[in-house]
Write a protein that holds these residues in place. Structure first.
Motif, short mmCIF file in Angstrom:
data_model
loop_
_atom_site.label_atom_id
_atom_site.label_comp_id
_atom_site.label_asym_id
_atom_site.label_seq_id
_atom_site.Cartn_x
_atom_site.Cartn_y
_atom_site.Cartn_z
N ASN A 1 61.94 59.90 8.08
CA ASN A 1 61.73 61.33 8.27
C ASN A 1 62.11 61.73 9.68
O ASN A 1 62.68 62.79 9.90
CB ASN A 1 60.28 61.72 7.98
CG ASN A 1 59.96 61.66 6.50
OD1 ASN A 1 60.84 61.68 5.66
ND2 ASN A 1 58.68 61.58 6.18
N SER A 2 61.79 60.90 10.66
CA SER A 2 62.13 61.18 12.05
C SER A 2 63.64 61.22 12.22
O SER A 2 64.17 62.11 12.87
CB SER A 2 61.51 60.13 12.96
OG SER A 2 61.93 60.30 14.28
N MET A 3 64.34 60.25 11.62
CA MET A 3 65.81 60.24 11.71
C MET A 3 66.39 61.48 11.05
O MET A 3 67.30 62.10 11.56
CB MET A 3 66.38 58.98 11.07
CG MET A 3 66.15 57.73 11.90
SD MET A 3 66.98 56.27 11.25
CE MET A 3 66.07 55.95 9.77
N SER A 4 65.83 61.87 9.89
CA SER A 4 66.30 63.05 9.18
C SER A 4 66.10 64.29 10.03
O SER A 4 66.97 65.15 10.12
CB SER A 4 65.55 63.18 7.86
OG SER A 4 65.88 64.38 7.22
N TYR A 5 64.95 64.37 10.70
CA TYR A 5 64.66 65.51 11.57
C TYR A 5 65.63 65.55 12.74
O TYR A 5 66.12 66.61 13.11
CB TYR A 5 63.22 65.41 12.05
CG TYR A 5 62.79 66.55 12.93
CD1 TYR A 5 62.59 67.82 12.41
CD2 TYR A 5 62.59 66.36 14.30
CE1 TYR A 5 62.21 68.88 13.21
CE2 TYR A 5 62.21 67.42 15.11
CZ TYR A 5 62.01 68.67 14.56
OH TYR A 5 61.64 69.70 15.36
N GLU A 6 65.96 64.37 13.31
CA GLU A 6 66.90 64.31 14.43
C GLU A 6 68.28 64.76 14.00
O GLU A 6 68.95 65.50 14.73
CB GLU A 6 66.94 62.90 15.01
CG GLU A 6 65.69 62.52 15.78
CD GLU A 6 65.64 61.06 16.17
OE1 GLU A 6 66.66 60.36 16.01
OE2 GLU A 6 64.58 60.63 16.65
N VAL A 7 68.73 64.36 12.82
CA VAL A 7 70.03 64.78 12.30
C VAL A 7 70.03 66.29 12.11
O VAL A 7 70.98 66.98 12.47
CB VAL A 7 70.37 64.05 10.98
CG1 VAL A 7 71.56 64.70 10.27
CG2 VAL A 7 70.64 62.58 11.25
N GLN A 8 68.94 66.83 11.56
CA GLN A 8 68.83 68.27 11.36
C GLN A 8 68.88 69.01 12.69
O GLN A 8 69.56 70.03 12.81
CB GLN A 8 67.54 68.59 10.62
CG GLN A 8 67.35 70.06 10.33
CD GLN A 8 66.05 70.35 9.61
OE1 GLN A 8 65.29 69.45 9.27
NE2 GLN A 8 65.77 71.62 9.40
N GLU A 9 68.18 68.49 13.70
CA GLU A 9 68.21 69.11 15.03
C GLU A 9 69.62 69.10 15.60
O GLU A 9 70.05 70.09 16.20
CB GLU A 9 67.27 68.37 15.99
CG GLU A 9 65.83 68.74 15.84
CD GLU A 9 64.96 68.05 16.88
OE1 GLU A 9 65.31 66.92 17.31
OE2 GLU A 9 63.94 68.64 17.26
N ALA B 1 74.58 72.06 16.98
CA ALA B 1 76.03 72.27 16.83
C ALA B 1 76.31 73.68 16.29
O ALA B 1 77.23 74.36 16.75
CB ALA B 1 76.62 71.22 15.90
N GLU B 2 75.48 74.11 15.33
CA GLU B 2 75.63 75.45 14.77
C GLU B 2 75.38 76.50 15.84
O GLU B 2 76.12 77.48 15.95
CB GLU B 2 74.63 75.61 13.62
CG GLU B 2 74.81 76.83 12.77
CD GLU B 2 73.86 76.80 11.58
OE1 GLU B 2 72.71 77.25 11.75
OE2 GLU B 2 74.28 76.33 10.52
N GLU B 3 74.35 76.30 16.65
CA GLU B 3 74.04 77.23 17.74
C GLU B 3 75.19 77.28 18.74
O GLU B 3 75.57 78.35 19.21
CB GLU B 3 72.74 76.80 18.44
CG GLU B 3 72.30 77.70 19.54
CD GLU B 3 71.33 78.79 19.10
OE1 GLU B 3 71.02 79.63 19.94
OE2 GLU B 3 70.90 78.79 17.93
N SER B 4 75.78 76.12 19.04
CA SER B 4 76.90 76.05 19.97
C SER B 4 78.10 76.84 19.42
O SER B 4 78.77 77.55 20.17
CB SER B 4 77.29 74.59 20.20
OG SER B 4 78.44 74.50 20.99
N ASP B 5 78.35 76.71 18.13
CA ASP B 5 79.44 77.47 17.50
C ASP B 5 79.18 78.97 17.58
O ASP B 5 80.09 79.76 17.82
CB ASP B 5 79.62 77.05 16.04
CG ASP B 5 80.18 75.65 15.89
OD1 ASP B 5 80.72 75.10 16.88
OD2 ASP B 5 80.08 75.09 14.78
N GLU C 1 72.45 69.07 13.91
CA GLU C 1 73.25 70.03 13.16
C GLU C 1 72.95 71.46 13.62
O GLU C 1 73.85 72.27 13.76
CB GLU C 1 72.99 69.89 11.65
CG GLU C 1 73.58 68.63 11.06
CD GLU C 1 73.16 68.40 9.62
OE1 GLU C 1 72.31 69.16 9.08
OE2 GLU C 1 73.69 67.45 9.02
N GLU C 2 71.66 71.75 13.84
CA GLU C 2 71.28 73.08 14.30
C GLU C 2 71.83 73.35 15.70
O GLU C 2 72.27 74.46 15.99
CB GLU C 2 69.76 73.25 14.27
CG GLU C 2 69.20 73.36 12.87
CD GLU C 2 67.68 73.33 12.82
OE1 GLU C 2 67.03 73.22 13.89
OE2 GLU C 2 67.15 73.41 11.70
#
Length: 157
Positions: free
Chosen positions: A72-80, A85-89, A82-83
């Motif tokens: 779950n921690s790894m999944s949360y880190e991947v989600q963070e 990268a999206e914010e940067s875009d 991605e978010e």
């Protein structure tokens, strides 16, 4: 979803059970944790484990709960990531419209960029002020980054 099967875990349990009593004590459990860099005292470990020693079934449950937390921690880190990268875009897209770099998109800036992209036709009857007004939550006549971000998310939805 366990990374190790029951046979692997049984072999680990037997190795940890140094005195062969069929239980892994907190001291025995703490030894491999220290080897991987987790520095906990036995007193700190006990509330996490919930008892002074574990039989094999309890050891399996303990391993499973740690594995799920880790996944779950790894999944949360991947989600963070991605978010972020999206914010940067979105920041880059905002900067395209914010021609003077003041942190706001004015009606004139919006019209200029849309015109240069071939998306603005003076004869279409569209009004930049109306377009901005729809997303301008603080009613200052221009879009700040948060308002722009909301506009982009609503446009995608």
């Amino acid at each position: 979803m366990s990374l190790l099967n029951a046979n692997d875990l049984y072999q680990i349990f037997r190795k940890l059970d140094k005195n062969g009593d069929g239980f892994v004590s907190l001291a025995e459990l703490n030894w491999p944790l220290e080897k991987i860099g987790v520095q906990l005292s036995v007193e700190e470990l006990e509330p996490l484990v919930g008892k002074p020693s574990l039989d094999f079934n309890e050891f399996l449950f303990f391993y499973d709960s740690i594995s799920k937390r880790s996944i779950n921690s790894m999944s949360y880190e991947v989600q963070e990531e991605e978010e972020a990268a999206e914010e940067s875009d979105l920041v880059k897209a905002f900067e395209v419209f914010d021609l003077n770099g003041d942190g706001f998109i004015s009606c004139e800036e919006l019209q200029h960029v849309l015109s240069s992209l071939g998306l603005w036709d003076e004869n279409s009857g569209r009004d930049c002020r109306t377009m901005i007004h729809v997303y301008d939550t603080n009613l200052d006549g221009q879009l700040d980054f948060e308002e722009f971000k909301n506009m982009m998310f609503l446009a995608i939805a």
